[in-house]
Design an enzyme around this catalytic site. Structure first.
Site, PDB file in Angstrom:
ATOM      1  N   GLY A  14       3.827  -7.610  10.070  1.00  0.00           N
ATOM      2  CA  GLY A  14       2.924  -8.427  10.107  1.00  0.00           C
ATOM      3  C   GLY A  14       1.848  -7.960  10.286  1.00  0.00           C
ATOM      4  O   GLY A  14       0.544  -9.204  10.427  1.00  0.00           O
ATOM      5  N   SER A  15       1.376  -7.799   9.841  1.00  0.00           N
ATOM      6  CA  SER A  15      -0.103  -7.566  10.183  1.00  0.00           C
ATOM      7  C   SER A  15      -1.210  -7.529   9.019  1.00  0.00           C
ATOM      8  O   SER A  15      -2.130  -8.145   8.801  1.00  0.00           O
ATOM      9  CB  SER A  15      -0.146  -5.245  10.373  1.00  0.00           C
ATOM     10  OG  SER A  15      -0.431  -4.398   9.358  1.00  0.00           O
ATOM     11  N   ASN A  16      -0.703  -7.635   8.252  1.00  0.00           N
ATOM     12  CA  ASN A  16      -1.186  -8.798   6.742  1.00  0.00           C
ATOM     13  C   ASN A  16      -1.517 -10.427   6.931  1.00  0.00           C
ATOM     14  O   ASN A  16      -2.031 -10.815   7.050  1.00  0.00           O
ATOM     15  CB  ASN A  16      -0.002  -8.098   5.479  1.00  0.00           C
ATOM     16  CG  ASN A  16      -1.650  -7.376   4.799  1.00  0.00           C
ATOM     17  OD1 ASN A  16      -2.087  -7.248   4.656  1.00  0.00           O
ATOM     18  ND2 ASN A  16      -0.154  -6.056   4.886  1.00  0.00           N
ATOM     19  N   HIS A 111       1.097  -4.163  -1.900  1.00  0.00           N
ATOM     20  CA  HIS A 111       1.557  -2.989  -2.609  1.00  0.00           C
ATOM     21  C   HIS A 111       0.500  -1.243  -2.114  1.00  0.00           C
ATOM     22  O   HIS A 111      -0.246  -1.386  -2.863  1.00  0.00           O
ATOM     23  CB  HIS A 111       2.007  -2.096  -4.022  1.00  0.00           C
ATOM     24  CG  HIS A 111       3.692  -1.619  -4.052  1.00  0.00           C
ATOM     25  ND1 HIS A 111       4.193  -1.379  -3.573  1.00  0.00           N
ATOM     26  CD2 HIS A 111       2.771  -0.321  -4.202  1.00  0.00           C
ATOM     27  CE1 HIS A 111       5.119   0.400  -3.965  1.00  0.00           C
ATOM     28  NE2 HIS A 111       4.047   0.855  -4.915  1.00  0.00           N
TER      29      HIS A 111
END
Ligand code: GAR
Length: 204
Positions: A14-16, A111
């Site tokens: 979950g870094s984004n 992506h």
């Protein structure tokens, strides 16, 4: 303009998602995260969401007889939380035409390669095995193919001679973090216009 409600689908760390949340807090993105959904009960992204007071829901494929029932459960959560834009942030499942039809033109994906090169799993490994000298990341709207939808933004990152998949991933994820928030921000400002395969960015 009212806040756009985001629904984030993520399978892993979950870094984004964390950066999107930070950029909402800083005012860069005029949105709110209505719900975070993961297909993995132990995904770190669920912890991050819970800690931030965001509804965090696990929907596991194994609890449903068919893919459509699984996707219907995800869709029900998104609808319950009044989600306008579905943001795939490391969601490692291919969504069917059924699901995509429910949120047509309202699903974004990130992506970690320059599409249409190296779609699917293990993009960095594919890049290195091919010997490409440039990679990067792509933000696109989702259609029924695998990583084939209309491209919103891309940014290149050089492949270095001594790169491993991990080293390349480390440099690309930094670019992902900046680019995804930009694309989501543009969507929230209603500045993205899909014309066939082309996404036009309306000047602000
Ligand atoms: C990101 O690198 C994203 O581009 C990739 O998964 C990672 C998730 O990282 N997505 C795909 O490969 C989708 N095909 P994060 O959980 O730290 O945001």
């Amino acid at each position: 303009m009212s806040e756009t409600v985001l629904g984030i689908l993520a399978s892993g760390r979950g870094s984004n998602m964390q950066v999107i949340l930070n950029n909402i807090h800083s005012g860069q993105i005029h949105a709110k995260i209505g719900v975070v959904i993961s297909d993995h009960p132990t995904a770190k992204v669920l912890e991050i969401a819970s800690a931030a007071g965001i509804p965090a829901v696990c929907v596991e494929r194994k609890n449903f007889a068919t893919k459509q029932e699984f996707e219907a459960a995800i869709a029900a959560e998104l609808v319950n939380h009044e989600v306008k834009l579905v943001v795939l942030a490391g969601f490692m499942r291919i969504l069917s035409g059924y699901f995509i039809g429910l949120f047509s033109g309202r699903i974004m994906n990130i992506h970690p390669s320059l599409l249409p090169a190296f779609p699917g799993l293990h993009a960095h490994e594919q890049v290195l095995a091919y010997g490409a000298k440039v990679s990067g990341c792509t933000i696109h709207f989702v259609d029924e193919g695998v990583d084939t939808g209309p491209i919103i933004m891309q940014q290149a990152v050089a492949v270095l001679a001594d790169d491993t998949a991990d080293r390349l991933a480390e440099r690309i994820i930094k670019v992902e973090h900046a680019l995804y928030s930009k694309a989501i921000g543009l969507y929230c400002e209603q500045r993205l216009c899909i014309e066939g395969r082309n996404v036009k960015i309306i000047e602000g």
